[in-house]
Design an enzyme around this catalytic site. Structure first.
Site, PDB file in Angstrom:
ATOM      1  N   SER A 144       0.871  -1.169   0.000  1.00 11.69           N
ATOM      2  CA  SER A 144       0.000   0.000   0.000  1.00 11.69           C
ATOM      3  C   SER A 144       0.909   1.220   0.000  1.00 11.69           C
ATOM      4  O   SER A 144       2.084   1.126   0.385  1.00 11.69           O
ATOM      5  CB  SER A 144      -0.887   0.007   1.251  1.00 11.69           C
ATOM      6  OG  SER A 144      -1.453   1.288   1.477  1.00 11.69           O
ATOM      7  N   THR A 145       0.369   2.351  -0.423  1.00 10.33           N
ATOM      8  CA  THR A 145       1.140   3.589  -0.247  1.00 10.33           C
ATOM      9  C   THR A 145       1.563   3.751   1.200  1.00 10.33           C
ATOM     10  O   THR A 145       2.654   4.251   1.495  1.00 10.33           O
ATOM     11  CB  THR A 145       0.286   4.800  -0.679  1.00 10.33           C
ATOM     12  OG1 THR A 145       0.042   4.726  -2.084  1.00 10.33           O
ATOM     13  CG2 THR A 145       0.992   6.119  -0.369  1.00 10.33           C
ATOM     14  N   ASN A 146       0.713   3.267   2.112  1.00  5.40           N
ATOM     15  CA  ASN A 146       0.922   3.541   3.527  1.00  5.40           C
ATOM     16  C   ASN A 146       2.067   2.762   4.156  1.00  5.40           C
ATOM     17  O   ASN A 146       2.454   3.057   5.294  1.00  5.40           O
ATOM     18  CB  ASN A 146      -0.366   3.279   4.301  1.00  5.40           C
ATOM     19  CG  ASN A 146      -1.505   4.128   3.790  1.00  5.40           C
ATOM     20  OD1 ASN A 146      -1.287   5.091   3.053  1.00  5.40           O
ATOM     21  ND2 ASN A 146      -2.728   3.776   4.150  1.00  5.40           N
ATOM     22  N   THR A 191      31.943  37.886  27.032  1.00  5.06           N
ATOM     23  CA  THR A 191      30.658  37.356  27.481  1.00  5.06           C
ATOM     24  C   THR A 191      29.688  38.522  27.572  1.00  5.06           C
ATOM     25  O   THR A 191      30.055  39.600  28.036  1.00  5.06           O
ATOM     26  CB  THR A 191      30.782  36.667  28.859  1.00  5.06           C
ATOM     27  OG1 THR A 191      31.269  37.603  29.823  1.00  5.06           O
ATOM     28  CG2 THR A 191      31.737  35.480  28.782  1.00  5.06           C
ATOM     29  N   SER A 322      27.320  47.670  -1.672  1.00  4.78           N
ATOM     30  CA  SER A 322      26.285  48.695  -1.716  1.00  4.78           C
ATOM     31  C   SER A 322      26.195  49.313  -3.098  1.00  4.78           C
ATOM     32  O   SER A 322      27.194  49.432  -3.813  1.00  4.78           O
ATOM     33  CB  SER A 322      26.586  49.785  -0.683  1.00  4.78           C
ATOM     34  OG  SER A 322      25.671  50.853  -0.808  1.00  4.78           O
ATOM     35  N   SER A 323      24.980  49.713  -3.445  1.00  4.98           N
ATOM     36  CA  SER A 323      24.779  50.425  -4.709  1.00  4.98           C
ATOM     37  C   SER A 323      24.979  51.927  -4.532  1.00  4.98           C
ATOM     38  O   SER A 323      24.977  52.673  -5.514  1.00  4.98           O
ATOM     39  CB  SER A 323      23.366  50.154  -5.233  1.00  4.98           C
ATOM     40  OG  SER A 323      22.404  50.620  -4.296  1.00  4.98           O
ATOM     41  N   LYS A 328      32.164  49.736   0.379  1.00  6.27           N
ATOM     42  CA  LYS A 328      31.542  48.901   1.401  1.00  6.27           C
ATOM     43  C   LYS A 328      31.505  47.443   0.920  1.00  6.27           C
ATOM     44  O   LYS A 328      31.109  47.161  -0.208  1.00  6.27           O
ATOM     45  CB  LYS A 328      30.118  49.387   1.682  1.00  6.27           C
ATOM     46  CG  LYS A 328      29.472  48.755   2.907  1.00  6.27           C
ATOM     47  CD  LYS A 328      28.152  49.461   3.217  1.00  6.27           C
ATOM     48  CE  LYS A 328      27.569  49.030   4.542  1.00  6.27           C
ATOM     49  NZ  LYS A 328      27.074  47.644   4.506  1.00  6.27           N
TER      50      LYS A 328
END
Length: 465
Positions: A144-146, A191, A322-323, A328
């Site tokens: 079965s699929t199952n 920390t 960056s455009s 950057k």
């Protein structure tokens, strides 16, 4: 009935449909193609899953042949077709969307039809001439699929997990290489984002490697659950339509086909509706994703700046950042791995909700669980490969920045605790902070220690273990 040129007529419970002559799939796959235009992610996106399905069908054919349910020629043709699929053949004919209604029936019929039609071709018959090899009567015999579908999932995930573990191992090697390279670079440990005590940059990278190594053990342990299958349970675990001897025979053949120690579940009814193995494994994938994301957060922090941040390491520049801002460069590789982690975490929630949605003797939500887990594996593999090759291996240390941070940090006062006591060290730290002074200079100025002794106490060998 009219048959268009280049097409063949097939029928099922609901009627007739034209299927392309060149298609190895059949009418039920075609219906699923029409019904489930959902995600655009089809079975052939995940070759391991297709191979898992083929391995199940081969084992079933061998077991049915043992019991006299299949003739030699049909068994041989089915096994050859399955072997070819495992080797990568016919994957373009697995066209059903991963996300589907029907608890995986469409997936099961896709493999049944492809195997049947290839077997027919091997036997010298026409595609669609199912009287000689039928998708249901022969390829799906005693199944079965199952039981076939979840078993294929487990086999596929074990194979996919092996590849994932290999990718983790490669990334661990990258971190270990950098740990060795940076083992003499002294830096401040932190920390709560505040200066703590000195350590080496190599220790930071070694910790990254150790963290990932722990996940290998967790994933191995989680994947062991996939060895237990419900083959032979058929529809709900009772074994209806299967010879009582079939379940033992098919599991033996599955072990041989997969080269794994497959075993049968004690309670096939429970095993048919239980999806706990998927939940546990998805959770392990989430844990890996969380650790990778934390590592990438650290890399972004340590490389931040370069002038107004920590600037203790340099990530390899991969593209302009960056455009509008010239010069950057962004930490794009850690950023994409962060986003992969978010997706994996979301997929784990999907798996959890789908598992909870199971009802009575079957969980019909398995398709979305499977798609989610396979997606998580694939994007984690790609992400780790990219992180290792395009980021980790190209990292360099800003040794002078790291050492200056240690020298100027109030955090080194902790190393003086055993010699001057907590109260005196607290006073030194307070004075250094309020007056922008060096702890080192204050100790000498107050003649609390000789210069030789102070340098001995604050040497990297004595502060880092």
């Amino acid at each position: 009935m009219y048959q268009a040129r280049g097409q063949r007529q097939e029928h099922d419970l609901l009627g007739h449909k034209s299927v392309p002559d060149t298609a190895y799939y059949g009418i039920q796959t075609l219906r699923a193609l029409e019904n489930f235009d959902i995600s655009g992610i089809t079975l052939n996106f995940y070759p391991d899953f297709i191979c898992g399905l083929a391995k199940v069908k081969k084992a079933a054919a061998l077991a049915n042949h043992d019991l006299g349910n299949l003739s030699d020629d049909i068994k041989n043709a089915i096994c050859q077709a399955c072997d070819e699929i495992v080797l990568g053949s016919l994957h373009n004919h697995f066209i059903v969307d991963m996300i589907q209604g029907g608890a995986g029936t469409s997936t099961n019929m896709n493999i049944n039809e492809v195997v049947a039609n290839r077997a027919l071709e091997i036997m010298g018959k026409a595609l669609g001439d199912y009287q000689y090899c039928h998708p249901n009567n022969h390829v799906n015999c005693s199944q079965s699929t199952n039981d076939a579908y979840p078993t294929a999932i487990k086999i596929a995930l074990m194979d996919a997990n092996d590849k994932l573990l290999s990718e983790i191992g490669t990334l661990i090697d990258c971190f270990n290489a950098k740990a060795k390279e940076f083992h003499t670079v002294l830096k401040m440990g932190r920390t709560q984002l505040q200066d703590a005590v000195p350590m080496t940059l190599g220790q930071s990278f070694k910790a990254f490697a150790s963290s990932l190594k722990n996940e290998i053990a967790r994933l191995k342990n989680s994947s062991k659950q996939f060895l237990e299958v419900n083959m032979g349970g058929t529809a709900i675990g009772t074994g209806l339509n299967a010879d009582p001897k079939y379940r033992e025979r098919v599991v033996v053949h599955l072990g041989t086909v997969t080269h794994r120690e497959i075993f049968l579940a004690d309670d096939l009814i429970e095993a048919t509706h239980d999806t706990g193995a998927l939940v546990m494994y998805s959770s392990a994938l989430k844990q890996l994703a969380v650790k990778l994301s934390k590592i990438c957060n650290d890399l972004r922090l340590l490389s931040s700046g370069p002038r107004a941040g920590l600037n203790e390491i340099n990530l390899p520049p991969m593209q302009p950042g960056s455009s509008i801002m010239p010069g950057k460069v962004n930490p794009v590789i850690p950023e994409v791995v962060n986003q992969i982690a978010f997706k994996v975490i979301g997929n784990d929630l999907t798996v959890t909700l789908a598992a909870e949605a199971g009802q009575l003797e079957l969980n019909v939500m398995e398709p979305v669980m499977v798609e989610s887990v396979f997606e998580s594996i694939e994007i984690l593999k790609s992400g780790m490969s990219t992180l290792g090759k395009r980021c980790i291996m190209g990292i360099s240390a800003n040794k002078r920045v790291c050492e200056d941070n240690v020298k100027n940090s109030i955090g080194i006062v902790t190393a003086l605790n055993p010699h001057l006591g907590y109260e005196m060290c607290t006073a030194l730290a307070k004075e250094a902070l309020e007056n922008n002074r060096s702890v080192y200079d204050l100790v000498l100025e107050k003649q609390l220690m000789s210069k030789a002794k102070l340098e001995e106490v604050l040497s990297p060998d004595n502060m880092v273990y």
